[in-house]
Motif scaffolding. Structure first.
Motif, PDB file in Angstrom:
ATOM      1  N   LYS A 182       0.841  -1.204   0.000  1.00  0.00           N
ATOM      2  CA  LYS A 182       0.000   0.000   0.000  1.00  0.00           C
ATOM      3  C   LYS A 182       0.870   1.246   0.000  1.00  0.00           C
ATOM      4  CE  LYS A 182      -3.707   2.321   2.548  1.00  0.00           C
ATOM      5  NZ  LYS A 182      -4.649   2.258   3.702  1.00  0.00           N
ATOM      6  N   LEU A 183       1.948   1.230   0.778  1.00  0.00           N
ATOM      7  CA  LEU A 183       2.880   2.359   0.813  1.00  0.00           C
ATOM      8  C   LEU A 183       3.431   2.644  -0.582  1.00  0.00           C
ATOM      9  CD1 LEU A 183       4.670   4.414   2.317  1.00  0.00           C
ATOM     10  CD2 LEU A 183       6.275   2.541   2.746  1.00  0.00           C
ATOM     11  N   ASN A 184       3.812   1.595  -1.297  1.00  0.00           N
ATOM     12  CA  ASN A 184       4.363   1.771  -2.651  1.00  0.00           C
ATOM     13  C   ASN A 184       3.367   2.482  -3.563  1.00  0.00           C
ATOM     14  OD1 ASN A 184       6.774   0.504  -2.018  1.00  0.00           O
ATOM     15  ND2 ASN A 184       6.055  -1.510  -2.644  1.00  0.00           N
ATOM     16  N   VAL A 185       2.114   2.041  -3.511  1.00  0.00           N
ATOM     17  CA  VAL A 185       1.092   2.645  -4.373  1.00  0.00           C
ATOM     18  C   VAL A 185       0.870   4.104  -3.999  1.00  0.00           C
ATOM     19  CG1 VAL A 185      -1.321   2.541  -5.099  1.00  0.00           C
ATOM     20  CG2 VAL A 185      -0.027   0.418  -4.779  1.00  0.00           C
ATOM     21  N   LEU A 186       0.785   4.394  -2.704  1.00  0.00           N
ATOM     22  CA  LEU A 186       0.553   5.766  -2.264  1.00  0.00           C
ATOM     23  C   LEU A 186       1.703   6.683  -2.665  1.00  0.00           C
ATOM     24  CD1 LEU A 186      -0.922   5.068   1.282  1.00  0.00           C
ATOM     25  CD2 LEU A 186      -2.167   5.914  -0.722  1.00  0.00           C
ATOM     26  N   LEU A 187       2.937   6.192  -2.563  1.00  0.00           N
ATOM     27  CA  LEU A 187       4.084   7.003  -2.985  1.00  0.00           C
ATOM     28  C   LEU A 187       4.037   7.271  -4.481  1.00  0.00           C
ATOM     29  CD1 LEU A 187       6.966   5.404  -0.868  1.00  0.00           C
ATOM     30  CD2 LEU A 187       6.018   7.703  -0.617  1.00  0.00           C
ATOM     31  N   GLU A 190       1.692   9.946  -5.208  1.00  0.00           N
ATOM     32  CA  GLU A 190       2.057  11.192  -4.535  1.00  0.00           C
ATOM     33  C   GLU A 190       1.039  11.583  -3.472  1.00  0.00           C
ATOM     34  OE1 GLU A 190       2.832  14.154  -7.499  1.00  0.00           O
ATOM     35  OE2 GLU A 190       4.600  13.109  -8.269  1.00  0.00           O
ATOM     36  N   ARG A 191       0.493  10.592  -2.800  1.00  0.00           N
ATOM     37  CA  ARG A 191      -0.394  10.826  -1.661  1.00  0.00           C
ATOM     38  C   ARG A 191       0.466  10.693  -0.403  1.00  0.00           C
ATOM     39  NH1 ARG A 191      -5.507   7.277  -3.791  1.00  0.00           N
ATOM     40  NH2 ARG A 191      -5.998   7.156  -1.549  1.00  0.00           N
ATOM     41  N   PHE A 192       1.284  11.732  -0.167  1.00  0.00           N
ATOM     42  CA  PHE A 192       2.358  11.627   0.814  1.00  0.00           C
ATOM     43  C   PHE A 192       1.862  11.588   2.259  1.00  0.00           C
ATOM     44  CE2 PHE A 192       4.534  13.993  -2.765  1.00  0.00           C
ATOM     45  CZ  PHE A 192       5.128  12.853  -3.284  1.00  0.00           C
ATOM     46  N   ASP A 193       0.799  12.316   2.567  1.00  0.00           N
ATOM     47  CA  ASP A 193       0.302  12.300   3.941  1.00  0.00           C
ATOM     48  C   ASP A 193      -0.206  10.906   4.308  1.00  0.00           C
ATOM     49  OD1 ASP A 193       0.945  14.942   4.149  1.00  0.00           O
ATOM     50  OD2 ASP A 193      -1.101  15.693   3.834  1.00  0.00           O
ATOM     51  N   GLU A 194      -0.920  10.270   3.383  1.00  0.00           N
ATOM     52  CA  GLU A 194      -1.400   8.910   3.635  1.00  0.00           C
ATOM     53  C   GLU A 194      -0.222   7.937   3.727  1.00  0.00           C
ATOM     54  OE1 GLU A 194      -5.056   7.790   1.233  1.00  0.00           O
ATOM     55  OE2 GLU A 194      -4.498   9.714   0.306  1.00  0.00           O
ATOM     56  N   ALA A 195       0.784   8.155   2.890  1.00  0.00           N
ATOM     57  CA  ALA A 195       1.964   7.296   2.928  1.00  0.00           C
ATOM     58  C   ALA A 195       2.674   7.409   4.273  1.00  0.00           C
ATOM     59  CB  ALA A 195       2.924   7.667   1.796  1.00  0.00           C
ATOM     60  N   VAL A 197       1.321   8.050   7.139  1.00  0.00           N
ATOM     61  CA  VAL A 197       0.535   7.304   8.126  1.00  0.00           C
ATOM     62  C   VAL A 197       0.888   5.822   8.075  1.00  0.00           C
ATOM     63  CG1 VAL A 197      -1.797   6.556   8.757  1.00  0.00           C
ATOM     64  CG2 VAL A 197      -1.368   8.958   8.160  1.00  0.00           C
ATOM     65  N   VAL A 198       0.991   5.277   6.869  1.00  0.00           N
ATOM     66  CA  VAL A 198       1.348   3.857   6.721  1.00  0.00           C
ATOM     67  C   VAL A 198       2.751   3.608   7.253  1.00  0.00           C
ATOM     68  CG1 VAL A 198       1.690   1.975   5.071  1.00  0.00           C
ATOM     69  CG2 VAL A 198      -0.201   3.574   4.745  1.00  0.00           C
ATOM     70  N   LEU A 199       3.676   4.518   6.974  1.00  0.00           N
ATOM     71  CA  LEU A 199       5.034   4.371   7.489  1.00  0.00           C
ATOM     72  C   LEU A 199       5.063   4.369   9.010  1.00  0.00           C
ATOM     73  CD1 LEU A 199       7.362   6.489   5.162  1.00  0.00           C
ATOM     74  CD2 LEU A 199       7.684   4.110   5.832  1.00  0.00           C
ATOM     75  N   GLU A 200       4.263   5.215   9.632  1.00  0.00           N
ATOM     76  CA  GLU A 200       4.213   5.248  11.095  1.00  0.00           C
ATOM     77  C   GLU A 200       3.638   3.947  11.647  1.00  0.00           C
ATOM     78  OE1 GLU A 200       1.978   8.784  11.624  1.00  0.00           O
ATOM     79  OE2 GLU A 200       3.735  10.122  11.544  1.00  0.00           O
ATOM     80  N   GLU A 201       2.644   3.385  10.952  1.00  0.00           N
ATOM     81  CA  GLU A 201       2.099   2.085  11.367  1.00  0.00           C
ATOM     82  C   GLU A 201       3.170   1.003  11.278  1.00  0.00           C
ATOM     83  OE1 GLU A 201      -1.138   1.474   8.730  1.00  0.00           O
ATOM     84  OE2 GLU A 201      -2.497   2.875   9.733  1.00  0.00           O
TER      85      GLU A 201
END
Length: 450
Positions: A182-187, A190-195, A197-201
């Motif tokens: 999911k992180l890969n797709v968000l990056l 360019e949905r960086f704020d959502e990315a 959040v996933v990184l923090e999880e």
């Protein structure tokens, strides 16, 4: 349908079998005895028992003949596809699995195997379609959902992939791979704020768990660097990267991230120096040496790249090392070197040099033998290539090799006929279609080339 020989009678009934199959007859008969059979038996039962016993080549021998006799039998086609996948021939597995999946009884289990084989061969769009077919029958089939998510990523169906990944995260909250995807797709989107959040999880999970694979911390560190790169903050990315290199100097993801940043900043020598240090620390990692060799090749330092891979191949003497060197030599039109590396590869696999009396091409796995025969054909040793073709079992491999021999001999019409015959069995071979198109152009057959 043809039947197998009575296992109680000796070798007289098995003429024409390949060497490795002949050497396995005792084990094969033992399996048949366990099945309660010592005469003509059900090929599905025979092949299933052989596969469960790890005798993949023997199972393929039985199934190949059985499918030729009964091409519409879904049970045979399903098992044949399964055996081909087990034998690392996923591209050839697609056609029997497609046949099997047409039968309602095999629509799900053959459809799952077909989707896996399509993913293995990077046919993402078709994999989405076959996964959809399974999910229409079993909407909660999580294996199909996993594969569809992966296929949708490969097919650039990002929004749909995110929907599948969210379902998987909900179903398997402890499997971090789905969050990583999911992180890969968000990056990419360019949905960086959502990315973030996933990184923090992911960071919480890495801190809280001690059962994660080695290197997870380095991977996570590299992803924070990637986020800053994508956001367009090179200074912050450089600082993050420096911290990662200090804390995880042997992490492959960190190394890859550093190479990308140094190259982007016009400092390729820094990248090469990092690779040399990594190779010194892990001299048995042929992939690292191949990365450096490809970089040297791209900068016209072919001799240094060749020396690097030759030293690695001679030191490691593994099939992977000889394949890496051979592919480099073919890429640089060093067919004499590629032929020598091919012989060393065959020796590494079989334990005997092709010049030794005890050497047999039957001891070489089908895919490796086919690849070696293509190199031999390109090098101009057509008689040897023809000899090797006689030891291939798969019809598509035989036809593809036959086409390549004709092509190298400049027999273009014969090559085209052989290629087109092979495409009836293996329609998605892009490399062969490329060469066939070139042959047609050289014959001024433009429509055929197109």
């Amino acid at each position: 349908m043809s039947t197998k020989p009575d296992c109680c009678s000796p070798a007289g009934n098995i003429e024409g079998r390949r060497g490795p199959i002949r050497s396995r007859i005792v084990g094969w008969c033992a399996v048949l005895v366990l099945l309660g059979a010592c005469g003509p038996t059900d090929p599905v039962a025979e092949a299933t028992a052989l596969l469960e016993n790890g005798e993949v080549d023997a199972a393929l021998e039985i199934l190949r003949e059985a499918v030729e006799d009964s091409p519409g039998d879904p049970a045979l086609n399903h098992l044949y596809g399964r055996a081909l996948i087990a034998n690392e021939q996923a591209s050839l597995a697609a056609w029997p699995l497609r046949r099997a999946a047409q039968d309602p009884e095999y629509a799900v289990k053959s459809g799952l195997l077909l989707t896996r084989s399509l993913l293995t061969t990077s046919n993402a769009y078709e994999a989405v379609r076959t996964a959809n077919a399974v999910l229409e029958i079993e909407p909660d089939n999580l294996n199909a959902l996993r594969m569809r998510a992966e296929a949708r990523i490969g097919a650039n169906e990002d929004e749909e992939a995110l929907e599948d990944l969210d379902r998987l995260i909900e179903a398997f909250p402890d499997e971090l791979v789905h969050r990583e995807k999911k992180l890969n797709v968000l990056l990419e989107k360019e949905r960086f704020d959502e990315a973030e959040v996933v990184l923090e999880e992911l960071a919480v999970a890495v801190d809280d768990r001690d059962d994660l694979p080695e290197g997870s911390e380095g991977l996570l560190c590299s992803r924070w660097t990637q986020l800053e790169v994508k956001r367009g903050d090179p200074e912050k990315a450089r600082g993050q990267l420096a911290d990662c290199l200090e804390r995880y100097p042997e992490s492959r993801p960190v190394l890859n991230q550093a190479i990308g940043l140094y190259d982007q900043d016009g400092e390729p020598e820094k990248s090469n120096e990092l690779l040399r240090k990594a190779i010194a620390a892990r001299p048995g990692d042929i992939d690292l040496q191949n990365v450096l060799a490809e970089r040297l090749n791209a900068s016209q330092e072919v001799d240094e790249a060749t020396r690097l891979l030759e030293e690695a191949a001679n030191r490691l003497d593994t099939a992977a090392a000889w394949i890496t060197l051979r592919n480099h030599q073919v890429q640089n039109d060093d067919m004499e070197g590629a032929l020598a590396s091919t012989d060393r590869l065959l020796e590494a696999i079989s334990g005997a040099s092709p010049s030794d009396p005890e050497f047999s091409y039957d001891d070489i796995p089908e895919q490796r033998l086919f690849e070696a025969a293509v190199v031999v054909a390109i090098s101009g040793d057509y008689d040897r290539a023809e000899e090797m073709k006689g030891h291939l079992e798969e019809a598509s491999h035989k036809r593809l090799l036959d086409a390549r021999i004709h092509y190298e001999r400049d027999e273009l019409e014969e090559a085209l006929d052989a290629w087109e015959e092979s495409f009836r069995i293996f329609p998605s071979n892009t490399g062969a279609r490329h060469l066939a198109g070139i042959a047609a152009l050289r014959l001024n057959q433009n429509d055929r080339a197109i």
